[in-house]
Design a protein around this motif. Structure first.
Motif, PDB file in Angstrom:
ATOM      1  N   GLY A  31       0.800  -1.211   0.000  1.00  0.00           N
ATOM      2  CA  GLY A  31       0.000   0.000   0.000  1.00  0.00           C
ATOM      3  C   GLY A  31       0.837   1.267   0.000  1.00  0.00           C
ATOM      4  O   GLY A  31       0.345   2.352  -0.267  1.00  0.00           O
ATOM      5  N   THR A  32       2.130   1.155   0.318  1.00  0.00           N
ATOM      6  CA  THR A  32       2.961   2.355   0.417  1.00  0.00           C
ATOM      7  C   THR A  32       4.060   2.405  -0.634  1.00  0.00           C
ATOM      8  O   THR A  32       4.560   3.461  -0.946  1.00  0.00           O
ATOM      9  CB  THR A  32       3.611   2.436   1.814  1.00  0.00           C
ATOM     10  OG1 THR A  32       4.350   1.229   2.050  1.00  0.00           O
ATOM     11  CG2 THR A  32       2.537   2.568   2.889  1.00  0.00           C
ATOM     12  N   GLU A 326      -9.677  -7.462   4.703  1.00  0.00           N
ATOM     13  CA  GLU A 326      -8.604  -6.936   5.560  1.00  0.00           C
ATOM     14  C   GLU A 326      -7.517  -7.989   5.743  1.00  0.00           C
ATOM     15  O   GLU A 326      -6.331  -7.659   5.813  1.00  0.00           O
ATOM     16  CB  GLU A 326      -9.178  -6.520   6.912  1.00  0.00           C
ATOM     17  CG  GLU A 326     -10.047  -5.271   6.835  1.00  0.00           C
ATOM     18  CD  GLU A 326     -10.645  -4.893   8.170  1.00  0.00           C
ATOM     19  OE1 GLU A 326     -10.943  -3.700   8.369  1.00  0.00           O
ATOM     20  OE2 GLU A 326     -10.817  -5.786   9.030  1.00  0.00           O
ATOM     21  N   GLN A 332      -4.838  -1.613   6.818  1.00  0.00           N
ATOM     22  CA  GLN A 332      -4.519  -0.242   6.431  1.00  0.00           C
ATOM     23  C   GLN A 332      -4.779   0.035   4.958  1.00  0.00           C
ATOM     24  O   GLN A 332      -4.557   1.156   4.483  1.00  0.00           O
ATOM     25  CB  GLN A 332      -3.048   0.061   6.755  1.00  0.00           C
ATOM     26  CG  GLN A 332      -2.674  -0.134   8.218  1.00  0.00           C
ATOM     27  CD  GLN A 332      -3.590   0.641   9.155  1.00  0.00           C
ATOM     28  OE1 GLN A 332      -3.861   1.826   8.923  1.00  0.00           O
ATOM     29  NE2 GLN A 332      -4.063  -0.008  10.199  1.00  0.00           N
ATOM     30  N   ASP A 333      -5.244  -0.951   4.224  1.00  0.00           N
ATOM     31  CA  ASP A 333      -5.556  -0.753   2.812  1.00  0.00           C
ATOM     32  C   ASP A 333      -6.626   0.328   2.668  1.00  0.00           C
ATOM     33  O   ASP A 333      -7.623   0.343   3.403  1.00  0.00           O
ATOM     34  CB  ASP A 333      -6.053  -2.076   2.216  1.00  0.00           C
ATOM     35  CG  ASP A 333      -6.468  -1.942   0.762  1.00  0.00           C
ATOM     36  OD1 ASP A 333      -5.587  -1.858  -0.107  1.00  0.00           O
ATOM     37  OD2 ASP A 333      -7.691  -1.903   0.507  1.00  0.00           O
ATOM     38  N   ASP A 334      -6.447   1.230   1.714  1.00  0.00           N
ATOM     39  CA  ASP A 334      -7.365   2.363   1.559  1.00  0.00           C
ATOM     40  C   ASP A 334      -8.797   1.909   1.316  1.00  0.00           C
ATOM     41  O   ASP A 334      -9.742   2.456   1.902  1.00  0.00           O
ATOM     42  CB  ASP A 334      -6.902   3.262   0.395  1.00  0.00           C
ATOM     43  CG  ASP A 334      -5.630   4.024   0.720  1.00  0.00           C
ATOM     44  OD1 ASP A 334      -5.291   4.125   1.924  1.00  0.00           O
ATOM     45  OD2 ASP A 334      -4.980   4.513  -0.217  1.00  0.00           O
ATOM     46  N   ASP A 335      -8.986   0.926   0.446  1.00  0.00           N
ATOM     47  CA  ASP A 335     -10.337   0.479   0.137  1.00  0.00           C
ATOM     48  C   ASP A 335     -10.994  -0.199   1.340  1.00  0.00           C
ATOM     49  O   ASP A 335     -12.192  -0.028   1.576  1.00  0.00           O
ATOM     50  CB  ASP A 335     -10.322  -0.477  -1.060  1.00  0.00           C
ATOM     51  CG  ASP A 335      -9.930   0.228  -2.353  1.00  0.00           C
ATOM     52  OD1 ASP A 335     -10.276   1.415  -2.505  1.00  0.00           O
ATOM     53  OD2 ASP A 335      -9.292  -0.409  -3.206  1.00  0.00           O
ATOM     54  N   GLN A 337     -10.380   0.496   4.462  1.00  0.00           N
ATOM     55  CA  GLN A 337     -10.724   1.555   5.410  1.00  0.00           C
ATOM     56  C   GLN A 337     -11.973   2.310   4.973  1.00  0.00           C
ATOM     57  O   GLN A 337     -12.802   2.692   5.803  1.00  0.00           O
ATOM     58  CB  GLN A 337      -9.544   2.510   5.570  1.00  0.00           C
ATOM     59  CG  GLN A 337      -8.368   1.888   6.302  1.00  0.00           C
ATOM     60  CD  GLN A 337      -7.298   2.907   6.655  1.00  0.00           C
ATOM     61  OE1 GLN A 337      -7.234   3.994   6.081  1.00  0.00           O
ATOM     62  NE2 GLN A 337      -6.452   2.561   7.602  1.00  0.00           N
ATOM     63  N   LYS A 338     -12.124   2.512   3.651  1.00  0.00           N
ATOM     64  CA  LYS A 338     -13.339   3.171   3.153  1.00  0.00           C
ATOM     65  C   LYS A 338     -14.576   2.339   3.468  1.00  0.00           C
ATOM     66  O   LYS A 338     -15.617   2.870   3.864  1.00  0.00           O
ATOM     67  CB  LYS A 338     -13.234   3.386   1.642  1.00  0.00           C
ATOM     68  CG  LYS A 338     -12.252   4.464   1.226  1.00  0.00           C
ATOM     69  CD  LYS A 338     -12.153   4.555  -0.290  1.00  0.00           C
ATOM     70  CE  LYS A 338     -11.119   5.586  -0.713  1.00  0.00           C
ATOM     71  NZ  LYS A 338     -10.967   5.621  -2.201  1.00  0.00           N
ATOM     72  N   ARG A 341     -15.350   2.590   7.274  1.00  0.00           N
ATOM     73  CA  ARG A 341     -15.957   3.887   7.617  1.00  0.00           C
ATOM     74  C   ARG A 341     -17.408   3.946   7.146  1.00  0.00           C
ATOM     75  O   ARG A 341     -18.280   4.466   7.848  1.00  0.00           O
ATOM     76  CB  ARG A 341     -15.144   5.027   6.987  1.00  0.00           C
ATOM     77  CG  ARG A 341     -13.828   5.303   7.684  1.00  0.00           C
ATOM     78  CD  ARG A 341     -13.270   6.662   7.263  1.00  0.00           C
ATOM     79  NE  ARG A 341     -12.985   6.706   5.832  1.00  0.00           N
ATOM     80  CZ  ARG A 341     -11.804   6.391   5.298  1.00  0.00           C
ATOM     81  NH1 ARG A 341     -10.817   5.975   6.086  1.00  0.00           N
ATOM     82  NH2 ARG A 341     -11.611   6.478   3.997  1.00  0.00           N
TER      83      ARG A 341
END
Length: 396
Positions: A31-32, A326, A332-335, A337-338, A341
């Motif tokens: 992811g980074t 996950e 911590q993957d952006d998708d 986390q979206k 949320r």
């Protein structure tokens, strides 16, 4: 001693090194850091073999390989992962084997492929019943021996693997076929029935002029295929086309037509594959969530009621798969986390925002009131346990 491939001069040595790397390396992603064009050969992890019932999934964290357990692993059991994409694990055994032979050059003999238990998702219409207008099904058991048809032509991972997997004659005709569930006929399927299965599989796996809606109508006229994977594949393809096309075109009615088809696809997978379906469907449900979230954003001002319905559906349909996503891509993957949320900010029953109560068991789904939570429980309890299972890390 460390092997230095650059020191190899003989053609056979270089060929061996290349084959080992192509067949045993892991794709790199993070992811980074952009590892998308790289692959690594890990001293320990490359020894893990394939299974169509994988014990672990893997991902990289800045070049470091991490295995996560998908299910309990018995002491002494081999650690296995899948060489196939997760959704491809729902394919019938003969198609999975062809894909693996085309990509990795081996014939799968894992426990699932050789099991004598009736194969999930592969039943054929009983021809004796069909002659009388019936819809009997013949359950199929493990293939055991090697089927005659093999994949030929093309390179590994060139995008043509699925089309090639359905090429050839009746390579899926091995194994044993049970008695019809209606008339008890023990006559095996005919070559014509296997040829029809091949045709439907090719139709489901390749882009053909036949639209997804036409595929659904065709299979609805042949209810004997509803226990076969091709029915679920048609539900998925048609449902996603309607949902994605409706969102893209701003056509609310078209998008909503895809909802029941996608729900039926998930139910089919759950009925035929049980807990395994969480892993098999995870990537597909991530795509469904992205479409539903876009639908919610596009309708929340002009059609708030539709927006609430779509939000509630996103939570109910995609929520059970968040933990698996996950596990595979990292918390911590952006998708991921979206998704989390979204689930925290939309009621799992009515879809409205500003929820007040988080399910204490799964910690994925929220509700705007105690009344909504109580009303949702009969449906939510079926997914709550699966959604609450925490990933188990195993480093490799």
């Amino acid at each position: 001693a460390r092997y230095e491939p650059l020191a190899a001069t003989a053609t056979d040595e270089l060929a061996q090194v290349l084959c080992v790397f192509l067949l045993s390396s892991h794709n790199l992603s993070s992811g980074t850091v952009d590892w998308s064009n790289g692959a690594g050969l890990y001293a320990v992890a490359h020894r893990a073999n394939h299974s169509c019932d994988p014990a672990v999934a893997y991902r990289q964290e800045a070049g470091r390989l991490v295995y996560r357990a998908l299910r309990p692993i018995a002491r002494g059991e081999a650690v296995t992962f899948s060489y196939l994409f997760s959704h491809e694990l729902m394919l019938p055994t003969f198609l999975r084997r062809r894909l693996l032979e085309g990509r990795k050059y081996f014939w799968c003999a894992c426990v699932r492929c050789t099991s004598a238990v009736a194969e999930a998702g592969r039943t054929l219409p009983c021809e004796a019943c069909a002659l009388q207008g019936g819809t009997g099904l013949k359950p199929h058991t493990g293939e055991g021996g090697r089927a005659a048809t093999a994949v030929s032509g093309g390179g590994v991972g060139d995008g043509g693997d699925l089309a090639r997997a359905t090429s050839g004659s009746t390579g899926g005709s091995g194994g044993q076929w049970g008695a019809c569930t209606v008339c008890s006929s023990k006559a095996p399927p005919s070559d014509a029935m296997f040829a029809e299965e091949e045709r439907l599989c090719q139709q489901a796996l390749t882009e053909l002029p036949l639209s997804a809606e036409e595929q659904i109508r065709q299979l609805e006229q042949q209810p004997g295929w509803h226990g076969h994977w091709v029915w679920s594949a048609a539900l998925w393809r048609c449902g996603l086309q309607l949902l994605r096309g409706g969102v893209w075109e701003g056509d609310e009615a078209r998008a909503r037509l895809g909802w029941p088809l996608l729900q039926a696809h998930v139910r089919w997978a759950d009925e035929h594959h049980g807990p395994r379906s969480r892993h098999f469907l995870a990537s597909q449900m991530a795509e469904v969530f992205a479409c539903l979230a876009a639908f919610v954003a596009g309708t929340q001002e002009q059609a708030p009621h539709s927006s609430y319905e779509a939000a509630a559906l996103a939570v109910r349909l995609c929520g059970p798969f968040l933990r698996v996503l996950e596990l595979e891509y990292g918390e911590q993957d952006d998708d991921c986390q979206k998704m989390r949320r979204f689930f925290l900010h939309h009621c799992g029953k009515c879809g409205k925002r500003a929820p007040r109560s988080l399910c204490s068991r799964c910690k994925v789904v929220s509700y705007c009131s105690a009344n909504c939570q109580r009303a949702a429980w009969p449906e939510h309890k079926r997914m709550c346990g699966a959604a609450s299972r925490a990933p188990t890390p195993t480093n490799g």
